[in-house]
Design an enzyme around this catalytic site. Structure first.
Site, PDB file in Angstrom:
ATOM      1  N   GLY A 141       6.940  10.616  99.904  1.00  0.00           N
ATOM      2  CA  GLY A 141       8.239  10.929  99.308  1.00  0.00           C
ATOM      3  C   GLY A 141       8.416  12.418  99.108  1.00  0.00           C
ATOM      4  O   GLY A 141       7.882  13.231  99.870  1.00  0.00           O
ATOM      5  N   GLY A 170       5.770  13.514  94.354  1.00  0.00           N
ATOM      6  CA  GLY A 170       4.352  13.480  94.669  1.00  0.00           C
ATOM      7  C   GLY A 170       3.529  14.412  93.803  1.00  0.00           C
ATOM      8  O   GLY A 170       2.440  14.055  93.347  1.00  0.00           O
ATOM      9  N   GLU A 203       1.979  12.275 100.674  1.00  0.00           N
ATOM     10  CA  GLU A 203       2.698  13.013 101.720  1.00  0.00           C
ATOM     11  C   GLU A 203       4.045  13.390 101.137  1.00  0.00           C
ATOM     12  O   GLU A 203       4.829  12.522 100.749  1.00  0.00           O
ATOM     13  CB  GLU A 203       2.882  12.143 102.966  1.00  0.00           C
ATOM     14  CG  GLU A 203       3.606  12.858 104.080  1.00  0.00           C
ATOM     15  CD  GLU A 203       4.390  11.908 104.958  1.00  0.00           C
ATOM     16  OE1 GLU A 203       5.609  12.139 105.136  1.00  0.00           O
ATOM     17  OE2 GLU A 203       3.795  10.933 105.441  1.00  0.00           O
ATOM     18  N   CYS A 232      10.105  12.665 107.741  1.00  0.00           N
ATOM     19  CA  CYS A 232       9.250  13.710 107.181  1.00  0.00           C
ATOM     20  C   CYS A 232       8.873  14.744 108.232  1.00  0.00           C
ATOM     21  O   CYS A 232       8.423  15.839 107.901  1.00  0.00           O
ATOM     22  CB  CYS A 232       8.001  13.104 106.561  1.00  0.00           C
ATOM     23  SG  CYS A 232       7.133  11.966 107.652  1.00  0.00           S
TER      24      CYS A 232
END
Length: 500
Positions: A241, A246, A265, A302
């Site tokens: 996220g 995170g 991540e 991402c």
């Protein structure tokens, strides 16, 4: 197919709390069927205790038993059929063909780990044989092997509601390692999460394994995730996220009485460097591929390329013009939810207000409530180097073109980048000197270095490294994609003198 919005704790359903929330369709803004209960501290505690109790039995199961479980989960997910895809589409706005592929990837991951377990290579011990005759002291028998780390808290990702969610790569690798999992469902697709959780429960029920190896918790409040990370029975955390989310979980995990690892991540701008030979010979081709990569899935990957840099010269105007033309003509994409859309617009606004940044292209507005237009910003390298905020991720279909005057400026741009999931170079044989000057800089800053390609599209394979230095992830030694992802949830132990 009914969707029960209660917690699913070790095979039982629970709704101790009174606070509920729902899901909505990002393409229409309409509220969807189903109310989902916020997990209470008591329910989180029950899930944690059930996972700890099950862990003792689960860690000693033969790899083939875990392999059969993973294969059973994949089959149960497939048997959900169109009901799963339709609910997922309505909760995320992602098109059915994309979700069909993602379901295939999810089930493929599960079966890949199952095959890996059947081969048993990951668990091969290292043996140092004893030598009683060694002087001055005998050498003992030493056997080094790997054991499961214990219960894992997994946070579902918004942008991959199947492949990085309830039965995604984190869950598959943790279960393959022999670790019970407690999944915190993403609040933007709780119905999808519930359907997949039910499939996992059916697979567990058909196996000899304890029900406590899996629980699903719902929650929209930050406290729900915080309580889960702080629970003393949890031994590791997996998260995909935002950097904000995170890093917050990482800090909480490190402040526990007994700190635990967090494999998060958190995002990346995935820079692309176009070297002079490639710029001169194929600027138009690179621009076309770049535009497609930027807008893939409305930029909600991402690995979406958020920065492209080159040295001003032959082909520079062509690259900018073709890229701007493509982005201007691309229809607005639908973002996953209103929070993601607002975050994208806010980040774009902040970027556009920085001195030296100019907007070169903006795609058409969309009619959907969560529509997002593609955007191209440009800035000179010196202005980029003067403003650290320009190296931050803008999650959505946009990119920042950074134009340098010479090779020294281009290398300085690379040196000023934080950690990344990926970095890319486009070049020709004539670019070998600059390529070799740039390569070690990028190697220090990324987990995957790409030559003449684009970062979107992460192959699920043994050689894949999906991770990178902070702030891309919390631990660059590990990957969240591919068979090596299992290593996050195993720890080494050495047995001395155990002849059997």
């Amino acid at each position: 197919m009914s969707i029960d919005g209660r917690q699913r704790i070790a095979g039982e359903i629970s709704s101790e709390g009174s606070q509920t929330f729902g899901a909505s369709d990002p393409t229409t803004g309409m509220h969807l069927d189903g109310e989902f209960f916020e997990a209470t501290a008591g329910e989180i505690d029950r899930a944690g205790r059930a996972a700890e109790k099950a862990a003792r039995e689960f860690r000693q199961t033969a790899p083939i038993v875990r392999a059969e479980l993973l294969e059973g989960i994949a089959t149960e997910i497939e048997e959900l059929g169109e009901d799963l895809l339709e609910r997922c589409h309505r909760e995320t706005g992602l098109p059915i063909p994309r979700l069909t592929l993602e379901r295939g990837r999810t089930c493929g991951q599960l079966r890949s780990f199952a095959s890996h377990l059947r081969e048993g290579r990951r668990f091969d011990p290292l043996v140092d044989h004893e030598d009683k005759s060694r002087e001055p002291l005998p050498k003992p028998l030493l056997i080094r092997t790997l054991i499961p780390i214990g219960p894992v808290a997994i946070f579902g990702a918004s942008n991959f509601p199947l492949a990085f969610s309830v039965a995604g790569g984190d869950t598959a690798s943790a279960l393959a390692a022999g670790c019970p999992v407690i999944v915190k469902a993403h609040p933007a697709h709780p119905g999808t999460s519930t359907l997949v959780a039910q499939a996992i429960e059916r697979a567990i029920a058909a196996s000899p394994l304890p029900a406590g190896i899996f629980s699903l918790l719902h929650g929209r409040e930050h406290t729900t995730g915080a309580w889960l990370v702080e629970h003393p029975r949890i031994r590791a955390v997996a998260f995909t996220g935002s950097f904000r989310g995170g890093s917050a979980l990482f800090r909480r995990a490190q402040s526990r009485t007994i700190p635990i690892p967090v494999f998060a991540e958190m995002g990346s701008i995935n820079p692309i460097f176009v070297l002079p030979g490639a710029l001169e010979s194929r600027a138009e081709q690179i621009a076309e591929g770049l535009a497609a990569s930027i807008c893939l899935g409305a930029g909600q990957f991402c690995t979406s390329p958020g920065l492209v840099a080159w040295i001003d010269g032959e082909g520079s105007d062509t690259l900018l013009a073709v890229l701007a033309a493509h982005l201007t003509g691309i229809e607005a994409g639908t973002m996953l939810n209103d929070g993601v859309r607002l975050g994208y617009e806010s980040a774009l606004t902040r970027q556009g207000m920085i001195d030296g940044v100019e907007e070169l292209a903006r795609g058409p507005m969309g009619a959907a409530p969560c529509a997002a237009s593609a955007v191209l910003h440009r800035v000179d390298a010196l202005a980029f180097l003067a403003e650290r905020d320009l190296a931050e991720e803008v999650f959505g279909p946009s990119t920042l073109a950074v134009v340098a005057r010479n090779a020294e400026e281009l290398l300085e741009v690379a040196l000023n980048l934080p950690g990344q999931l990926t970095a890319t170079m486009h070049g020709e044989s004539i670019d070998v000197t600059l390529r070799e000057a740039l390569r070690p800089i990028l190697e220090e800053r990324c987990g995957r270095l790409i030559w003449n390609g684009f970062p979107t599209g992460v192959e699920v394979s043994p050689a894949m490294q999906h991770g990178g230095p902070w702030p891309a992830t919390t631990d660059p030694r590990f990957t969240s994609v591919g068979l090596a992802a299992i290593e996050r949830f195993l720890r080494p132990i050495c047995y001395q003198g155990w002849v059997d």
